[in-house]
Design a protein around this motif. Sequence first.
Motif, PDB file in Angstrom:
ATOM      1  N   ASN A 276     -44.269  13.149 -21.628  1.00  0.00           N
ATOM      2  CA  ASN A 276     -44.899  12.690 -20.390  1.00  0.00           C
ATOM      3  C   ASN A 276     -43.972  12.663 -19.183  1.00  0.00           C
ATOM      4  O   ASN A 276     -44.443  12.722 -18.043  1.00  0.00           O
ATOM      5  CB  ASN A 276     -45.483  11.290 -20.605  1.00  0.00           C
ATOM      6  N   TYR A 277     -42.656  12.568 -19.424  1.00  0.00           N
ATOM      7  CA  TYR A 277     -41.727  12.442 -18.299  1.00  0.00           C
ATOM      8  C   TYR A 277     -40.578  13.447 -18.352  1.00  0.00           C
ATOM      9  O   TYR A 277     -39.670  13.385 -17.531  1.00  0.00           O
ATOM     10  CB  TYR A 277     -41.151  11.020 -18.253  1.00  0.00           C
ATOM     11  N   GLN A 278     -40.622  14.363 -19.326  1.00  0.00           N
ATOM     12  CA  GLN A 278     -39.585  15.383 -19.484  1.00  0.00           C
ATOM     13  C   GLN A 278     -38.188  14.767 -19.612  1.00  0.00           C
ATOM     14  O   GLN A 278     -37.189  15.313 -19.132  1.00  0.00           O
ATOM     15  CB  GLN A 278     -39.600  16.381 -18.312  1.00  0.00           C
ATOM     16  N   ILE A 279     -38.124  13.605 -20.239  1.00  0.00           N
ATOM     17  CA  ILE A 279     -36.839  12.964 -20.523  1.00  0.00           C
ATOM     18  C   ILE A 279     -36.433  13.326 -21.941  1.00  0.00           C
ATOM     19  O   ILE A 279     -37.098  12.951 -22.910  1.00  0.00           O
ATOM     20  CB  ILE A 279     -36.930  11.431 -20.356  1.00  0.00           C
ATOM     21  N   GLN A 280     -35.351  14.077 -22.052  1.00  0.00           N
ATOM     22  CA  GLN A 280     -34.870  14.548 -23.346  1.00  0.00           C
ATOM     23  C   GLN A 280     -33.589  13.790 -23.701  1.00  0.00           C
ATOM     24  O   GLN A 280     -32.517  14.076 -23.170  1.00  0.00           O
ATOM     25  CB  GLN A 280     -34.590  16.055 -23.287  1.00  0.00           C
TER      26      GLN A 280
END
Length: 409
Positions: A276-280
């Motif tokens: 949902n937030y492209q936080i990897q």
Amino acid sequence: MFINRSPIGIDISDASIEISQVRKIGHKYLITSLNRAPLTNGLVVDGQIQDPAKISEVIKQLMNQSIPHAPRGSSIVMSFPAKKTFIDIFRLLKTTPDKKIRNHLRLKARKKLPIQIDDYNLAYQSIKQNKKYFWYLAALAPKKLINQYQEIARQNNFDLMSIDAEPLCLARALLTSRIISHQDIAILDIGATSTEIHIFDKHGLFWSSSQKIGGNIFDQSISQKLNIPTYQATILREQNGFMANKKEGQIMNILQADCQLLITRIKSTLKYFQKNYQIQIQEIILAGGVSLTPGLDTYFKDNLNIKINIANPLNKFIFKKWPTKWHPTLFSNSLGLCAWRPQLNSKNFNGFNFLKFNPQRFLWRGPIKKILLTLAIITIIVILGYLLFKTSTSFIINNTSSLWKIWFD
């Protein structure tokens, strides 16, 4: 070079209290005071202080017995555990007047969070912006707990400068802006009664939540399976942990069930933020006393397939000879408290403050000391110079008169 003494950082958890004080020398922090004491069961329950008077007594003893010497001054900073705070991000139009930001954030929090907003104090800071909006990191803490912390400060004649949020304290001790500008990081704080996961992206703290799985649950499982007292179960966990070659892997097998539940929830959280937030998340830092359980870091690495490190605040803080009886990670939060500053800049991990507070009271304290010290040094130099000049002039005049007398005689 100016040397700044920090406020005293006091970290109160369910299982222990840590205190620290540092001196900032240039861009480094030199630890000048440390101490730690375990708490008996029932003094602090789920982050709620049950007996402020006894907590005050413990703090007094810690102050007097700190190493290498007792903390100086009366200014302190404290923090709330993540499980007692609600942290979220809200977006407001840039045209929102400064005086109305707090009210707008409270309205948004009232609609979104499952709490009675009037029972909580709000703190916030701007973390990013575009042409139209500001994004604010907002945190709410219970007024009842704030009152307890203020009472502890009053009983000890402390000047309570700030009550901060624990995730930002950990970040100040363990992270730098340069680190998070290159990768997304999570701090997993595993304590006695709960585990908090804090997610950081390039703007700073992005999200924080708490799971009611901690060291006490691990120890209770060992106690029930082996039919032994809980304190013996704690010793077995701390000695054997997730090491398959110890006790024939018996303790590891018992711990796996509870730990797998925690790992499942961590995986779900990381997957949600990636989608949902492209936080990897590329690295997880383990903090808290339970993170020192033998083999736990390797167990997480094998099950999460992510780089795992044990928290080490000594990468940013200096201590000449660290005492072997304590692991540095136990002081991550209290040292992060010492580095607290009231400026609203999340990327530098400067903290919240749940108190009604005038930042100028703190911000000007250091500069005024520097100015006064500089003026004092200049005054001393001028006086010494004047006295030296006067003495030299008098000597020259007297000797010149003598020479003239000799010459003309």
